[in-house]
Design a protein around this motif. Structure first.
Motif, PDB file in Angstrom:
ATOM      1  N   GLU A 148       0.846  -1.211   0.000  1.00  0.00           N
ATOM      2  CA  GLU A 148       0.000   0.000   0.000  1.00  0.00           C
ATOM      3  C   GLU A 148       0.872   1.247   0.000  1.00  0.00           C
ATOM      4  OE1 GLU A 148      -2.055   3.434   1.191  1.00  0.00           O
ATOM      5  OE2 GLU A 148      -0.573   2.517   2.499  1.00  0.00           O
ATOM      6  N   HIS A 169       0.801   3.890  -2.974  1.00  0.00           N
ATOM      7  CA  HIS A 169       0.358   5.250  -2.681  1.00  0.00           C
ATOM      8  C   HIS A 169       1.391   6.267  -3.193  1.00  0.00           C
ATOM      9  CE1 HIS A 169       0.229   9.003  -0.465  1.00  0.00           C
ATOM     10  NE2 HIS A 169      -1.076   8.845  -0.491  1.00  0.00           N
ATOM     11  N   ASP A 193       1.517   6.487  -7.028  1.00  0.00           N
ATOM     12  CA  ASP A 193       0.316   7.139  -7.579  1.00  0.00           C
ATOM     13  C   ASP A 193       0.301   8.631  -7.243  1.00  0.00           C
ATOM     14  OD1 ASP A 193      -0.531   4.754  -8.612  1.00  0.00           O
ATOM     15  OD2 ASP A 193      -1.958   4.315  -7.007  1.00  0.00           O
ATOM     16  N   TYR A 194       0.738   8.962  -6.033  1.00  0.00           N
ATOM     17  CA  TYR A 194       0.724  10.373  -5.634  1.00  0.00           C
ATOM     18  C   TYR A 194       1.744  11.165  -6.461  1.00  0.00           C
ATOM     19  CZ  TYR A 194       0.155  14.454  -2.721  1.00  0.00           C
ATOM     20  OH  TYR A 194      -0.132  15.723  -2.281  1.00  0.00           O
ATOM     21  N   THR A 219      -2.123  10.678  -9.874  1.00  0.00           N
ATOM     22  CA  THR A 219      -3.424  10.022 -10.067  1.00  0.00           C
ATOM     23  C   THR A 219      -4.256  10.005  -8.782  1.00  0.00           C
ATOM     24  OG1 THR A 219      -2.294   7.901  -9.800  1.00  0.00           O
ATOM     25  CG2 THR A 219      -2.778   8.582 -12.041  1.00  0.00           C
ATOM     26  N   ILE A 220      -3.614  10.303  -7.640  1.00  0.00           N
ATOM     27  CA  ILE A 220      -4.372  10.518  -6.398  1.00  0.00           C
ATOM     28  C   ILE A 220      -3.855  11.833  -5.791  1.00  0.00           C
ATOM     29  CG2 ILE A 220      -4.893   8.112  -5.862  1.00  0.00           C
ATOM     30  CD1 ILE A 220      -2.509   8.118  -3.925  1.00  0.00           C
ATOM     31  N   ASP A 221      -4.649  12.454  -4.940  1.00  0.00           N
ATOM     32  CA  ASP A 221      -4.174  13.727  -4.382  1.00  0.00           C
ATOM     33  C   ASP A 221      -4.280  13.786  -2.866  1.00  0.00           C
ATOM     34  OD1 ASP A 221      -6.842  14.029  -4.054  1.00  0.00           O
ATOM     35  OD2 ASP A 221      -7.043  15.779  -5.405  1.00  0.00           O
ATOM     36  N   GLU A 222      -4.384  12.600  -2.210  1.00  0.00           N
ATOM     37  CA  GLU A 222      -4.294  12.634  -0.750  1.00  0.00           C
ATOM     38  C   GLU A 222      -3.682  11.330  -0.241  1.00  0.00           C
ATOM     39  OE1 GLU A 222      -8.001  12.555   1.385  1.00  0.00           O
ATOM     40  OE2 GLU A 222      -9.066  12.061  -0.436  1.00  0.00           O
TER      41      GLU A 222
END
Ligand code: ADP
Length: 383
Positions: free
Chosen positions: A368, A372, A375-376, A380-383
């Motif tokens: 994970e 994370h 991706d951050y 592609t994710i913002d938190e």
């Protein structure tokens, strides 16, 4: 010899990370790079900018190098033979390297060695692909140009004869393979020295997305001990029989026979540090880059054992994030154990621009955290 000069052909991220591994050993490192902006050219002190396809350029570069090695497989074999004839030490040498340069040559040799591979043969045209499909259990089949492919470029899935025309347009021989219904992809990484000393890293699982390596898990979760030992033994045998010097990555398919018996088939070989071995920089006692350098210099090899129960490497691909550096703030604050490796490359969508590594005792947590961060950083994710 005082501290030796290692010349690496290519200026990509593999050269950058090999350079990094040589610094504590005091090894002098020189690269032949396509441009001054290439990943390694930004950090290596001794850079020749030139074309590796030009023999005179290679000769001038090799002068003063104690050994030549590679960050890619594309240097023409005839040029490498010419360098050897000049007295240059080339590792791996052209006789080994041809098996990583040409998938047809690789398949023929592995068959001679009795190494399990997908059903395959060279095909002449789309009609011949249909004949091959008949021999191999039907469409779909996988078509590959024997040379020049990487990251899934040069690989096609043909579902019918009408689909099979594209690969022949490159004017390079085309290899057809049965489409393997694999459980997952694995990689067995080994390093061999000219003395014949060899070390094997734990077999890893490599998760590919759109033909590009996305995540590597070391060791491959749930891999039966016998299969892991078999894969390591297979890679060591291939390294010895092909005369490989340096790092060898054997990309594998894990398969299940009709009766459920697990097995492995070889997908392809890479004779250089490899994406499936990046986890070793943080996760093994000796990294693949350090061991590649030791091998090409015929030094004793370093301990390949893992430092943690689980290590996960996730590639960072270029995305829409306007400022990857700004993303460091969040990633580092969230996970002080995170290791970030950036390659200094321009961020283009889908391009490998770096990787992250995490390690620990709990696989779900380690996965994970790596996912994370990758991706951050990509945005592609913002938190
Ligand atoms: P590249 O030289 O681009 O790395 P590969 O030969 O490794 O090309 O193929 C890229 C990917 O395509 C593999 O990682 C695998 O996911 C898939 N692939 C390749 N060959 C086969 C095959 N015979 N059957 C099923 N999938 C395949």
């Amino acid at each position: 010899m005082t501290f030796p000069v290692v010349g690496m052909i290519g200026g990509g991220q593999l050269a950058r990370m090999t350079h990094e591994a040589g610094i504590p050993l005091g090894i002098r490192f020189r690269i032949l790079s396509d441009t001054p902006q290439d990943s390694a050219a930004q950090v290596v002190g001794d850079v020749t900018v030139g074309d590796y396809r030009d023999l005179d350029t290679l000769r001038a570069f090799a002068r003063g190098c104690d050994v030549i090695t590679f960050d890619h497989e594309h240097v023409p074999a005839a040029h490498l033979r010419a360098l050897e004839a000049d007295g240059v030490v080339v590792r791996p040498g052209p006789d080994a390297l041809r098996h990583a340069q040409d998938k047809g040559v690789m398949r023929t040799r592995l068959a001679e060695l009795g190494v399990p591979c997908p059903v395959n043969r060279i095909v002449a045209d789309p009609a011949d692909v249909t004949r091959f499909a008949g021999e191999a259990g039907g469409y779909p089949v996988v078509l590959k140009t024997v040379r020049g492919g990487y990251d899934g470029k040069g690989v096609w899935i043909a579902r019918s004869e009408a689909d099979a025309a594209e690969p022949f347009k490159a004017g390079v021989p085309v290899l057809a393979e049965e489409k393997v219904d694999f459980v997952r992809e694995l990689a067995a990484n080994v390093v061999r020295s000219p003395h014949g000393q060899a070390v094997a890293y734990p077999v890893v699982e490599s998760v590919q997305v759109d033909g590009v390596c996305d995540t590597v898990i070391a060791p491959a979760p749930g891999l039966p001990e016998e299969l892991s030992a078999k894969a390591q033994q297979l890679a060591l045998t291939v390294a010895r029989e092909l005369g490989v010097v340096g790092h060898l990555a054997v990309e594998l398919f894990e398969v299940r026979a009709a009766d459920g018996t697990p097995g492995i088939l070889v997908n392809e070989l890479a004779m250089r540090p490899h994406n499936s071995g990046h986890w070793t920089m943080d996760g093994a006692a000796t990294s693949q880059f350090a061991n590649h350098l030791r091998a090409v210099l015929d030094l004793p090899l370093g301990d390949p054992r893992p430092r943690a129960r689980w290590t996960v490497m996730a590639n960072v691909l270029g995305g829409d994030f306007p400022d990857m550096y700004a993303a460091y703030l969040h990633c580092m604050a969230r996970d002080p154990g995170l290791k970030i490796h950036m390659y200094g490359k321009d961020v283009k969508p889908g391009r490998k621009v770096g990787h992250v590594t995490t390690y620990g005792d709990d696989l779900a947590d380690v996965r994970e955290r790596a996912r994370h961060a990758a991706d951050y950083l990509r945005g592609t994710i913002d938190e």
